[in-house]
Design a protein around this motif. Structure first.
Motif, mmCIF file in Angstrom:
data_model
loop_
_atom_site.group_PDB
_atom_site.id
_atom_site.type_symbol
_atom_site.label_atom_id
_atom_site.label_comp_id
_atom_site.label_asym_id
_atom_site.label_seq_id
_atom_site.Cartn_x
_atom_site.Cartn_y
_atom_site.Cartn_z
ATOM 1 N N GLY A 19 26.227 26.399 -27.038
ATOM 2 C CA GLY A 19 26.891 25.502 -26.462
ATOM 3 C C GLY A 19 27.945 26.101 -25.319
ATOM 4 O O GLY A 19 27.942 27.187 -24.819
ATOM 5 N N HIS A 61 31.002 25.214 -32.929
ATOM 6 C CA HIS A 61 30.484 25.759 -31.638
ATOM 7 C C HIS A 61 31.227 27.377 -31.560
ATOM 8 O O HIS A 61 32.592 27.565 -32.113
ATOM 9 N N VAL A 93 23.929 21.893 -24.116
ATOM 10 C CA VAL A 93 23.550 22.637 -25.037
ATOM 11 C C VAL A 93 21.991 22.728 -25.084
ATOM 12 O O VAL A 93 21.267 21.946 -23.912
ATOM 13 N N THR A 137 25.424 25.025 -32.425
ATOM 14 C CA THR A 137 26.609 24.338 -32.074
ATOM 15 C C THR A 137 26.722 23.285 -33.171
ATOM 16 O O THR A 137 27.783 22.847 -33.638
ATOM 17 N N ASP A 138 25.679 22.427 -33.432
ATOM 18 C CA ASP A 138 25.699 21.451 -34.342
ATOM 19 C C ASP A 138 24.320 20.864 -34.660
ATOM 20 O O ASP A 138 23.333 21.379 -34.162
ATOM 21 N N ASP A 176 23.269 30.991 -31.481
ATOM 22 C CA ASP A 176 24.549 30.010 -31.815
ATOM 23 C C ASP A 176 24.024 28.615 -32.062
ATOM 24 O O ASP A 176 23.983 28.028 -31.124
ATOM 25 N N ASP A 230 26.126 18.030 -24.159
ATOM 26 C CA ASP A 230 26.521 18.088 -25.595
ATOM 27 C C ASP A 230 27.042 16.805 -26.071
ATOM 28 O O ASP A 230 27.940 16.231 -25.551
ATOM 29 N N THR A 275 21.893 24.445 -29.806
ATOM 30 C CA THR A 275 22.266 25.827 -29.775
ATOM 31 C C THR A 275 23.051 26.071 -28.443
ATOM 32 O O THR A 275 22.842 25.378 -27.300
#
Length: 216
Positions: free
Chosen positions: A60, A25, A188, A39-40, A37, A155, A58
């Protein structure tokens, strides 16, 4: 950029129950709190064992109050890279980009260029889906043997940031059996693609990673 490896087994069916994930993150100031961005990234076998699922999250740390206003950027492409030859260079890509109220998907197909540069082959469109809205039922499209989703989600990544900082600061020796989910209550923006394994080649293993790329 996130990278992971999926071991498929010789039959491409030997990953039952396997989930692989990379998370990070807030990567850097240039991508913090924007559509770039990541995040995972999750890659796992679908409920239909003939399919693989790629989930890219994205933007987060969205609170319930800010989630409704968050959106995918029309100038940012999400690209799932797939290496099926073991050389850490993408042989196939699946691309997603927003236009208006929909997310459009392309691939999997061989990219015209590898690395940082990318282009979209519009003749290889695989489908589109209306972007789901916060607080409403998710919209899932089923087209050309693939399934697609784009929109806000809770998330899913669990991480005890406080205990991690204590371990790094040497005020604790390890993680607790039951930690505190730092990301609980945050959201997210997710893009999820389910694709038949037959579209990904016949390799015994795949290297996969995901990138966001800005339109130049």
């Amino acid at each position: 950029m996130k990278k992971t490896k999926i071991i498929l087994g010789l039959s491409l069916l030997a990953v039952t129950g396997l989930t692989l994930v990379a998370a990070d993150h807030i990567d850097a100031p240039s991508v913090t709190n924007n559509a770039s961005d990541i995040t995972d990234f999750y890659a796992f076998q679908g409920q239909d064992t003939n399919n693989l699922v790629f989930a890219v999250n994205t933007q987060g740390l969205l609170t319930p109050g800010t989630t409704a206003a968050a959106s995918f950027n029309e100038n940012v492409m999400i690209e799932v890279n797939i290496d099926n030859t073991g050389n850490n260079i993408e042989d196939l890509v699946i691309q997603a980009i927003r236009k208006g109220d929909k997310m459009y998907f392309f691939g999997p197909y061989a990219p015209s260029a590898t690395g940082k540069a990318s282009s979209i082959n519009t003749s290889q469109a695989s489908g589109s889906v209306e972007i789901s809205k916060y607080g409403q039922a998710p919209i899932i499209a089923d087209q050309n043997g693939m399934k697609f989703f784009a929109g806000p989600r809770d998330d899913p990544f669990f991480f005890d940031l406080g205990q991690y900082q204590a371990v790094i600061g040497m005020t604790a020796t390890g993680f607790k059996p039951t930690g505190t989910d730092t990301f609980a209550g945050t959201n997210v923006l997710s893009v999820v693609i389910e694709v038949p394994k037959s579209k990904l080649g016949t390799a015994a293993s795949l290297n996969t990673w995901v990138e966001t790329k800005k339109k130049q």
